[in-house]
Design a protein around this motif. Structure first.
Motif, PDB file in Angstrom:
ATOM      1  N   GLN A   1      15.757  12.104   9.105  1.00  0.00           N
ATOM      2  CA  GLN A   1      15.363  10.708   8.960  1.00  0.00           C
ATOM      3  C   GLN A   1      13.929  10.631   8.476  1.00  0.00           C
TER       4      GLN A   1
ATOM      5  N   ALA B   1      11.111   7.820   5.860  1.00  0.00           N
ATOM      6  CA  ALA B   1      10.916   6.513   5.236  1.00  0.00           C
ATOM      7  C   ALA B   1       9.891   6.632   4.122  1.00  0.00           C
TER       8      ALA B   1
ATOM      9  N   LYS C   1       9.520  -1.044   3.144  1.00  0.00           N
ATOM     10  CA  LYS C   1       9.849   0.347   3.424  1.00  0.00           C
ATOM     11  C   LYS C   1      11.347   0.563   3.278  1.00  0.00           C
TER      12      LYS C   1
ATOM     13  N   HIS D   1      13.972   3.021   4.756  1.00  0.00           N
ATOM     14  CA  HIS D   1      14.267   4.028   5.770  1.00  0.00           C
ATOM     15  C   HIS D   1      15.622   4.638   5.437  1.00  0.00           C
TER      16      HIS D   1
ATOM     17  N   ASP E   1       7.727   3.585  11.298  1.00  0.00           N
ATOM     18  CA  ASP E   1       8.943   4.393  11.132  1.00  0.00           C
ATOM     19  C   ASP E   1       9.695   4.558  12.450  1.00  0.00           C
TER      20      ASP E   1
ATOM     21  N   TYR F   1       7.541  10.003  14.602  1.00  0.00           N
ATOM     22  CA  TYR F   1       8.620   9.498  15.454  1.00  0.00           C
ATOM     23  C   TYR F   1       8.473   9.950  16.913  1.00  0.00           C
TER      24      TYR F   1
END
Length: 313
Positions: free
Chosen positions: A140, A142, A184, A186, A208, A226
């Motif tokens: 994951q 962004a 953004k 993501h 994010d 994160y």
């Protein structure tokens, strides 16, 4: 279009195809007709404003793919679709090319109806049907999708108070000492096939860590930004130290392992920005940017699917 003209254009395209045409190759990779039920539903209202379109819905879908693939404005998309043989072949050599107003209206219907999500889900279904299911975890990340703030500075109000339409929904944020304005994208990316499997669009100021695109049972590789953010999948997030409390050797080695696994996550954003030149948007509202970002991700998946098909030969 006369039979002679149609024959001449197709003959000219054959010469182009011999030199290599990516659009011609990706056009054959998915079942375009499978998207028709979602698009037809956009025109279920039979009033004067909501009746059936004059142009085929799949043609309109492909127009938006072309737009994001080449980073084109609506007027430039209309011009190039009329001018370029490779575009016309991708569209199926239609008798009529949609004008800029029709393109804008179709994209607006997708934004207001949320049908862009149905289109995305159908693409994911087709990827799964090809056997490209998630197996080795997800990445994951962004990226900023920039918008034009006009003459507005970072302390200028947005939204309904904005003085310029160009900056209606975009927000300011700062990263690494650099200010960014806009939105953004993501995304969560499959590590094995490098395909984008889920997307979300927010304004630039949304951190994010506030967006979790993982699902239960998945290993999710994420960078230090994160840290502390919960996820539905197995959390493989890089660690970062605090002032006076640096991370230990085990966490450093763990970070290195995660970093190596995450390197592929940069490629989709690089393609979208460098190859498609779609790292900026001219539209001003979050819903409209969401549709554009979805088509950028859709286009990237076609781009990557072509690579996968070539590697399998």
């Amino acid at each position: 279009m006369s039979n002679f003209t149609n024959f001449a254009i197709r003959y000219e395209y054959e010469r182009i195809a011999e030199l290599g045409d990516k659009l011609g190759e990706v056009e054959k990779l998915i079942d375009w007709e499978a998207f028709r039920p979602f698009l037809t539903g956009l025109y279920s209202n039979n009033t004067e404003k909501g009746g059936r379109p004059n142009l085929d819905e799949i043609l309109m879908l492909k127009m938006l793919i072309l737009q994001q693939w080449h980073g084109l404005s609506d007027p430039e998309l209309e011009r190039q679709a009329n001018d370029r043989i490779s575009f016309r072949q991708f569209l199926g050599f239609p008798d009529k090319i949609p004008d800029r107003s029709t393109i804008w209206a179709f994209r607006e219907r997708l934004s207001l109806s949320g049908k862009d999500k149905d289109i995305w889900n159908e693409l994911q279904r087709q990827l799964d049907a090809k056997g490209l299911t998630i197996k080795k975890g997800m990445i994951q990340d962004a990226t900023f999708i920039h918008s034009d703030p006009g003459h507005a500075s970072s302390d200028t109000p947005r939204g309904e108070e904005a003085k310029t339409r160009r900056s209606k929904d975009g927000t300011w944020t700062k990263k690494g000492g650099t200010s960014h304005f806009g939105f953004k994208l993501h995304a969560i990316i499959d590590r094995e096939y490098d395909l984008i499997r889920r997307v979300c669009t927010t304004t630039a100021s949304v951190h994010d860590s506030q967006i979790d695109l993982s699902e239960e049972g998945e290993v999710v590789y994420r960078d230090r930004g994160y840290q502390g953010a919960k996820c539905k999948g197995y959390d493989a997030t890089m660690k970062r130290g605090a002032r006076g409390h640096p991370i230990g050797i085990r966490d450093k080695l763990r970070n290195e392992r995660i970093s190596r696994k995450r390197t592929k996550g940069e490629r989709p954003f690089a393609v979208i920005k460098s190859v498609f030149t779609s790292g900026t948007v001219r539209v001003t509202e979050l819903g409209r940017v969401r549709v554009k970002n979805m088509f950028s991700a859709f286009s990237y998946n076609l781009y990557q699917l072509r690579t996968i098909e070539k590697q399998s030969l």
